[in-house]
Design a protein around this motif. Sequence first.
Motif, short mmCIF file in Angstrom:
data_model
loop_
_atom_site.label_atom_id
_atom_site.label_comp_id
_atom_site.label_asym_id
_atom_site.label_seq_id
_atom_site.Cartn_x
_atom_site.Cartn_y
_atom_site.Cartn_z
N PRO A 149 0.83 -1.21 0.00
CA PRO A 149 0.00 0.00 0.00
C PRO A 149 0.86 1.25 0.00
O PRO A 149 0.77 2.10 0.89
N ASP A 150 1.70 1.40 -1.01
CA ASP A 150 2.73 2.44 -0.99
C ASP A 150 2.87 3.10 -2.35
O ASP A 150 3.98 3.42 -2.77
N CYS A 151 1.74 3.31 -3.03
CA CYS A 151 1.82 3.90 -4.36
C CYS A 151 0.53 4.69 -4.63
O CYS A 151 0.38 5.79 -4.11
N LYS A 152 -0.38 4.11 -5.40
CA LYS A 152 -1.58 4.85 -5.79
C LYS A 152 -2.66 3.86 -6.20
O LYS A 152 -2.42 2.66 -6.37
N TYR A 153 -3.86 4.38 -6.36
CA TYR A 153 -4.97 3.65 -6.96
C TYR A 153 -5.19 4.18 -8.38
O TYR A 153 -4.82 5.31 -8.68
N PRO A 154 -5.80 3.33 -9.24
CA PRO A 154 -6.18 1.93 -9.03
C PRO A 154 -4.95 1.02 -8.93
O PRO A 154 -3.83 1.51 -8.91
N VAL A 155 -5.21 -0.30 -8.89
CA VAL A 155 -4.12 -1.25 -8.76
C VAL A 155 -3.10 -1.05 -9.88
O VAL A 155 -3.44 -0.83 -11.03
N VAL A 156 -1.82 -1.11 -9.50
CA VAL A 156 -0.71 -0.92 -10.44
C VAL A 156 -0.21 -2.30 -10.88
O VAL A 156 0.28 -3.07 -10.06
N TYR A 157 -0.34 -2.59 -12.15
CA TYR A 157 0.08 -3.91 -12.64
C TYR A 157 1.52 -3.94 -13.13
O TYR A 157 2.07 -5.01 -13.40
N ALA A 158 2.15 -2.75 -13.24
CA ALA A 158 3.51 -2.72 -13.77
C ALA A 158 4.27 -1.50 -13.27
O ALA A 158 3.70 -0.40 -13.15
N VAL A 186 1.86 -6.51 -5.95
CA VAL A 186 1.72 -5.32 -6.79
C VAL A 186 1.45 -4.10 -5.91
O VAL A 186 0.95 -4.24 -4.78
N PRO A 187 1.75 -2.90 -6.38
CA PRO A 187 1.37 -1.69 -5.65
C PRO A 187 -0.15 -1.49 -5.72
O PRO A 187 -0.75 -1.68 -6.78
N PHE A 188 -0.72 -1.08 -4.59
CA PHE A 188 -2.19 -0.93 -4.52
C PHE A 188 -2.52 0.11 -3.47
O PHE A 188 -2.52 -0.18 -2.28
N GLY A 189 -2.81 1.36 -3.92
CA GLY A 189 -3.09 2.43 -2.99
C GLY A 189 -1.79 2.96 -2.38
O GLY A 189 -0.70 2.54 -2.74
N PRO A 190 -1.91 3.91 -1.44
CA PRO A 190 -3.12 4.41 -0.80
C PRO A 190 -3.68 5.70 -1.40
O PRO A 190 -4.76 6.14 -1.04
N SER A 191 -2.90 6.35 -2.31
CA SER A 191 -3.32 7.65 -2.81
C SER A 191 -4.37 7.50 -3.90
O SER A 191 -4.25 6.64 -4.78
N PHE A 192 -5.37 8.34 -3.84
CA PHE A 192 -6.45 8.31 -4.82
C PHE A 192 -6.12 9.24 -5.99
O PHE A 192 -5.27 10.13 -5.87
N PRO A 193 -6.77 9.04 -7.13
CA PRO A 193 -6.48 9.89 -8.29
C PRO A 193 -6.52 11.37 -7.94
O PRO A 193 -7.43 11.84 -7.26
N GLY A 194 -5.49 12.08 -8.37
CA GLY A 194 -5.39 13.52 -8.10
C GLY A 194 -4.55 13.86 -6.88
O GLY A 194 -4.19 15.02 -6.69
N GLN A 195 -4.23 12.87 -6.05
CA GLN A 195 -3.42 13.11 -4.86
C GLN A 195 -1.94 12.84 -5.19
O GLN A 195 -1.53 11.69 -5.28
N LYS A 196 -1.17 13.90 -5.36
CA LYS A 196 0.24 13.77 -5.73
C LYS A 196 1.09 14.73 -4.90
O LYS A 196 0.60 15.73 -4.38
N GLY A 197 2.38 14.42 -4.79
CA GLY A 197 3.32 15.33 -4.15
C GLY A 197 3.07 15.54 -2.68
O GLY A 197 3.27 16.65 -2.16
N ILE A 198 2.69 14.50 -1.96
CA ILE A 198 2.36 14.63 -0.54
C ILE A 198 3.41 13.94 0.33
O ILE A 198 3.87 14.49 1.33
N GLY A 199 3.81 12.74 -0.06
CA GLY A 199 4.53 11.84 0.83
C GLY A 199 5.84 12.34 1.39
O GLY A 199 6.09 12.21 2.58
#
Length: 374
Positions: free
Chosen positions: A173-182, A318-331
Motif C-alpha cells: 500500500p505504498d503507491c496509488k490507486y487503481p491497482v498498479v500492474y507494472a 503489486v502496488p495498490f493504494g493508498p493515494s487516490f487519483p489527483g493526490q500527488k506530491g504529498i509523501g
Amino acid sequence: MNEEILKAVDEIADEMIEGIKRIVRIDSVESEAVNDAPFGEGVRHALDETLQLSRDLGFETVDVDHYIGYARYGKSDDYVCACGHLDVVPVGEGWKHPPFSAYEEDGVIYSRGILDNKGPILSCLYALTALKRLGIKPEREVRIIFGCDEESGFEDLKYYLDHEKAPIAGFTPDCKYPVVYAERGRAVIKVKADLDHLITFMNNYILNTQNKGERLGIDYKNDEFGQLEIRNYHLTKEDFSFSISYPAGITLEEIIDKLNRIEGYEYEVVSHFKPVYFDKKAPMVEIMKETYEYVTGNDGTPVTTTGGTYAKMMPHIVPFGPSFPGQKGIGHNPNEWMTREDLITNAKIYALTLYQLSRKETELCVELLDILVR
C-alpha cells in the motif's frame, strides 16, 4: 459478506485512527545502526510498538531479527500479504506543526509517515482486525508485513527473503490507486573518466536535452509505460552518475550496450531493479480492481507507475493504494497529510481484498510476465 466487512471497518474506525497516531508519533527516520537495531533506534522503536499493537489486537507476531516484522492470522503452507514500511524520510523544513505530532485539523492528519507509509500499512492491520472480529477465519494465512528500510535500500526485504519464503500473492500500500500492474525498471549508472572528459560527456549528451536519453541513443518509449527518463545527475572529480527510469520492452543490457558505443568512458551499474510487469487480467489484479470499484465506485482499470516500491523485490505483489487519483506530491514533503476519511476508505478496500485473497477457492496465478514486450 462485503457489506458486513465494510460495516465492521466503520465500527473500529476511531480505534484505528488512534492506533495509527500512536505509531506515527514515533520518529523513525533511519539512523546509525546499533546493537539489535540495524536501522537505528527510532526505526526499532516503531517496529517494537507496531508488533505490540498487533498483539494487542489479538495477532501472533514475528520479529525477523529486528530487520522487519509481521503480524499473521491463520495458518497454511502458503500465505498472502500486505507489505508496507515503518521507516520514514527526514522531515526537512517548513512544517506548520511538529512533524511527529499526528496533529489533526478538520479531519486531516499531518505527520511524517502518515501517508508514507505508516497510515496505509496500519490500515491493512486494522482491515485484518475487522475480518478477525467478524469471526472470519482465513483459509490462507494472511501476513501484514512491517518493513524498516524501504526508504534507504530494501535491506530489510533482502533479509526477510533470506529467512522467510515469499508470498503467493499480495500488495504493497505504498503507491496509488487503481491497482498498479507494472512498474518501470530503475538503474543508477556511473560514468568514469577524468574531469575534462566528464564535462565533455555532460556537454555533449546531457545538458540542454529533454532528459530522455535522446543524445545517448536510449530514448525508448513504450505505449503502456511512456518515455524512458533520466534524472538525479551528480558530478564529482572522478565520475558522473545519473538514474534511469526505463519501460518494459528494453533491457538494461541493451541500454549499457548503447552507452558503450560512446568511446572513452567506463560505465558502472551502481544499482538496478528490473521492471515489474503482471498480466492485467491476472486473478490477483482482478480482485484488487473489483474491490476498489466496489468501495469507491470509481473506474478501477489497472495502471502503470514510474515509481518504485517493495514490488521490485518481493515476488508476487503489486502496488495498490493508498493515494487516490489527483493526490500527488504529498509523501516526502513538509506537512505530509492524509484524511481520516481516506484512511477508513483504504481499510475498507484492503479488508475486502485480504478477504478475497485468503479464500482457497480464489485462484491465484501471479507469475510475472516475461519482460520482453517489444
